[in-house]
Design an enzyme around this catalytic site. Structure first.
Site, PDB file in Angstrom:
ATOM      1  N   ASP A 131      10.733   5.902  23.117  1.00 24.72           N
ATOM      2  CA  ASP A 131      11.544   5.520  21.969  1.00 24.72           C
ATOM      3  C   ASP A 131      11.272   6.380  20.739  1.00 24.72           C
ATOM      4  O   ASP A 131      10.191   6.957  20.586  1.00 24.72           O
ATOM      5  CB  ASP A 131      11.248   4.064  21.588  1.00 24.72           C
ATOM      6  CG  ASP A 131      11.855   3.082  22.562  1.00 24.72           C
ATOM      7  OD1 ASP A 131      12.290   3.497  23.650  1.00 24.72           O
ATOM      8  OD2 ASP A 131      11.869   1.881  22.240  1.00 24.72           O
ATOM      9  N   HIS A 177       6.325   5.952  23.219  1.00 20.92           N
ATOM     10  CA  HIS A 177       7.039   6.587  22.099  1.00 20.92           C
ATOM     11  C   HIS A 177       6.807   8.091  22.100  1.00 20.92           C
ATOM     12  O   HIS A 177       5.701   8.547  22.381  1.00 20.92           O
ATOM     13  CB  HIS A 177       6.555   5.994  20.776  1.00 20.92           C
ATOM     14  CG  HIS A 177       6.831   4.525  20.650  1.00 20.92           C
ATOM     15  ND1 HIS A 177       5.972   3.566  21.150  1.00 20.92           N
ATOM     16  CD2 HIS A 177       7.882   3.867  20.118  1.00 20.92           C
ATOM     17  CE1 HIS A 177       6.495   2.367  20.914  1.00 20.92           C
ATOM     18  NE2 HIS A 177       7.656   2.515  20.294  1.00 20.92           N
TER      19      HIS A 177
HETATM   20 ZN   LIG Z   1      11.500   2.118  18.057  1.00 20.28          ZN
END
Ligand SMILES: [Zn+2]
Length: 279
Positions: free
Chosen positions: A99, A244
């Protein structure tokens, strides 16, 4: 700086918890499968100034040229009341999701590792990051990865008007369609904070809401070994892993992938991307 980020995250988490407790505005906050409030994901790194949004109609009414005939609009999915947490299907299938990117430093390294092992993953990108790293979205398309919509600027959707939510989602889908070559079919709310408007607008834009079932908490930089352990201990058929590739120093996430990916493959896991028939 890190401290400030953490303070911000704690503040946001408190806000999420308060929303959840009060049920304000029908906010639905889902955690990684156990109903707990999920820790907030990091804010994307401050990027260059935003460009003016295109007219809302541009995304819908002007098919891109250069890709042959206009593509059919994706089948509109049903409006859900909670996000999908895992995929169903036979065998040891597992999804890796990254992400907040794409980031010019970390994302290419993640893509290199995925390519080395011929594995596909899903990237939930923020529009403001994608806009300035379009080459990385093109590379994702070329290498068979899936790109999802993670809003434009990573706001807490439960605090936004429906109009703002639509703008966050629509602008991001537009950039993805331009750089990736196809509109996103998957959507993930920042901080895992969903509400009715997000589900409805996501469906209108042809996207299914996908959350996660294993959170590496890599944004807390717990150490490469800890990230590896969390993935390997959480691995199970249909699991969706959250990591991430932007929003801070993600070198631990990059190194962890290099360790757990070959180990998952050795354990018989098949790494795949979300498909609607597997929901
Ligand atoms: Zn996020």
């Amino acid at each position: 700086m890190k401290k400030d980020q953490l303070v911000t995250r704690r503040t946001l988490l408190t806000g999420i918890a308060a929303l959840g407790a009060a049920g304000a505005g029908g906010a639905l906050v889902l955690g990684p499968g156990d109903g707990a409030v999920s820790p907030p994901a990091p804010l994307p790194a401050p990027g260059p100034p935003q460009r003016s949004p295109l007219k809302p109609s541009a995304y819908r009414l002007q098919p891109l040229t250069g890709y042959g005939a206009p593509r059919a609009t994706p089948r509109r999915p049903p409006v859900r009341s909670e996000p999908i947490l895992r995929m169903t299907g036979r065998g040891r299938t597992l999804l890796l999701t990254f992400d907040d990117g794409p980031h010019p430093e970390y994302t290419p390294e993640i893509l290199d590792t995925l390519a080395k092992y011929k594995v596909h993953a899903t990237f939930f990108v923020c529009g403001e990051m994608a806009d300035y790293n379009r080459d990385l979205l093109t590379r994702m398309a070329d290498e068979g990865h899936t790109v999802g919509n993670h809003t434009w600027s990573h706001p807490l959707l439960t605090k936004l008007s429906r109009r703002r939510i639509r703008s966050e989602m629509e602008r991001t889908s537009e950039v993805v369609e331009q750089a990736y070559g196809e509109a996103p079919r998957w959507f993930r709310a920042p901080y895992g904070a969903w509400n009715r408007a997000a589900f409805q607008l996501g469906a209108e834009l042809g996207m299914e809401p996908l959350a996660w079932s294993v959170d590496t908490l890599d944004w807390t930089t717990p150490g490469t070994g800890t990230i590896v352990d969390r993935v390997e201990e959480g691995a199970a058929p249909g699991v969706v892993v959250l990591s991430h590739d932007a929003g801070g120093n993600r070198s631990q996430s990059v190194r962890a992938l290099r360790r757990y990916l070959p180990e998952l493959l050795d354990s018989g896991y098949h790494l795949t991307v979300p498909r609607r028939r597997l929901i």
